[in-house]
Design a protein around this motif. Structure first.
Motif, PDB file in Angstrom:
ATOM      1  N   TYR A  91       0.831  -1.203   0.000  1.00  0.00           N
ATOM      2  CA  TYR A  91       0.000   0.000   0.000  1.00  0.00           C
ATOM      3  C   TYR A  91       0.870   1.259   0.000  1.00  0.00           C
ATOM      4  CZ  TYR A  91      -4.076  -2.901   1.215  1.00  0.00           C
ATOM      5  OH  TYR A  91      -5.071  -3.834   1.226  1.00  0.00           O
ATOM      6  N   ALA A  92       1.878   1.260   0.846  1.00  0.00           N
ATOM      7  CA  ALA A  92       2.779   2.413   0.921  1.00  0.00           C
ATOM      8  C   ALA A  92       3.517   2.618  -0.398  1.00  0.00           C
ATOM      9  CB  ALA A  92       3.775   2.229   2.067  1.00  0.00           C
ATOM     10  N   LEU A  93       3.972   1.515  -1.003  1.00  0.00           N
ATOM     11  CA  LEU A  93       4.684   1.641  -2.272  1.00  0.00           C
ATOM     12  C   LEU A  93       3.795   2.124  -3.402  1.00  0.00           C
ATOM     13  CD1 LEU A  93       7.219  -1.325  -2.513  1.00  0.00           C
ATOM     14  CD2 LEU A  93       7.666   1.095  -2.268  1.00  0.00           C
ATOM     15  N   VAL A  94       2.574   1.614  -3.469  1.00  0.00           N
ATOM     16  CA  VAL A  94       1.656   2.082  -4.520  1.00  0.00           C
ATOM     17  C   VAL A  94       1.413   3.582  -4.355  1.00  0.00           C
ATOM     18  CG1 VAL A  94      -0.722   1.949  -5.386  1.00  0.00           C
ATOM     19  CG2 VAL A  94       0.570  -0.141  -4.988  1.00  0.00           C
ATOM     20  N   GLY A  95       1.237   4.035  -3.124  1.00  0.00           N
ATOM     21  CA  GLY A  95       1.084   5.475  -2.876  1.00  0.00           C
ATOM     22  C   GLY A  95       2.306   6.263  -3.302  1.00  0.00           C
ATOM     23  N   ALA A  96       3.488   5.765  -2.944  1.00  0.00           N
ATOM     24  CA  ALA A  96       4.730   6.451  -3.321  1.00  0.00           C
ATOM     25  C   ALA A  96       4.935   6.444  -4.836  1.00  0.00           C
ATOM     26  CB  ALA A  96       5.917   5.790  -2.619  1.00  0.00           C
ATOM     27  N   PHE A  97       4.687   5.295  -5.471  1.00  0.00           N
ATOM     28  CA  PHE A  97       4.845   5.213  -6.922  1.00  0.00           C
ATOM     29  C   PHE A  97       3.856   6.143  -7.630  1.00  0.00           C
ATOM     30  CE2 PHE A  97       6.518   0.610  -6.515  1.00  0.00           C
ATOM     31  CZ  PHE A  97       7.823   1.055  -6.404  1.00  0.00           C
ATOM     32  N   THR A  98       2.629   6.203  -7.134  1.00  0.00           N
ATOM     33  CA  THR A  98       1.607   7.056  -7.746  1.00  0.00           C
ATOM     34  C   THR A  98       1.979   8.531  -7.607  1.00  0.00           C
ATOM     35  OG1 THR A  98      -0.080   5.389  -7.275  1.00  0.00           O
ATOM     36  CG2 THR A  98      -0.856   7.618  -7.760  1.00  0.00           C
TER      37      THR A  98
END
Length: 191
Positions: A91-98
Motif C-alpha cells: 500500500y505504501a509503495l503504490v502510494g509512493a509510486f503514484t
C-alpha cells in the motif's frame, strides 16, 4: 505466475494513466487551458503517460521499480516477515509510486510546454495559412512568417498561438477559433 503478470500490468497501467494525467494537465495549464474541457480522448492521456518518460527519466525508474516490486513479492514477504506486513508495504509503495508518477508526469508536461511555447524550440506545426469563413469574426493568418503554431484541433475548434522569445518572462497568447469558423487551415512541420 499469471497473478504476478496481472499485477504488473495493472500497476503499470495505473502509473501510466497517472503520469499521463499529470503531464497533460501541466502541459495545457502552461498555455492557460484546462485539459478537462478540451475533450481529449483517453488514448491521448495514455500516450502522454508513455512518452513522458522522455521528459522525465525519473518516471522510467518509477515504472521499473514498480515492476520489480511486483516481480519480487515472494522475497519481499520473507524479508518483511509475513504477508500482513507485505500488504501494508505494498500500500505504501503504490502510494509512493503514484505520487512519483504524478510529479514526474507534471515535470515532463511543464518541460514540453516550455519547449513548445518557445519560438526557438517549438516542435509544433507552423500555421501556414488560416482562412476564416467570410462571416466569421476571426482574423486570418496568411503565411508562415507570422510564426503561429497549431496547439490543438478538436471537435470544438482550433487553438493556435504565437511562441514567445523567453518563456520565463512572457506567456504565449492562445487564440481559439470555434468549430465551423474556418474555410481552410494549412500547417507545415518544417517551413
Amino acid at each position: 505466475m499469471l497473478k504476478a503478470l496481472t499485477d504488473n500490468i495493472t500497476l503499470l497501467a495505473l502509473l501510466v494513466a497517472v503520469a499521463g494525467f499529470g503531464s497533460t494537465e501541466a502541459y495545457y495549464a502552461a498555455f492557460g487551458l484546462s485539459f478537462q474541457v478540451l475533450g481529449l480522448p483517453a488514448d491521448h492521456l495514455v500516450h502522454r503517460g508513455l512518452t513522458a518518460v522522455l521528459g522525465a527519466p525519473m518516471l522510467g525508474l518509477t515504472y521499473a521499480a514498480a515492476l520489480a516490486t511486483v516481480a519480487f513479492q515472494a522475497r519481499i514477504a520473507v524479508l518483511l516477515g509475513g504477508v500482513e506486513r507485505l500488504r501494508w508495504f505494498d500500500y505504501a509503495l503504490v502510494g509512493a509510486f503514484t505520487a512519483t508518477a504524478w510529479w514526474a508526469g507534471r515535470h515532463a508536461g511543464i518541460s514540453a510546454a516550455e519547449a513548445d511555447a518557445s519560438a526557438s524550440r517549438s516542435s509544433l506545426p507552423i500555421v501556414a495559412k488560416l482562412i476564416p469563413k467570410s462571416d466569421a469574426q476571426t482574423p486570418g493568418i496568411d503565411g508562415a512568417v507570422d510564426g503561429y503554431r497549431l496547439l490543438l484541433q478538436n471537435d470544438s475548434g482550433t487553438y493556435v498561438f504565437k511562441p514567445v522569445a523567453d518563456t520565463t518572462r512572457e506567456s504565449p497568447l492562445v487564440r481559439f477559433i470555434p468549430s465551423g469558423q474556418l474555410d481552410a487551415l494549412s500547417v507545415c512541420a518544417r517551413c
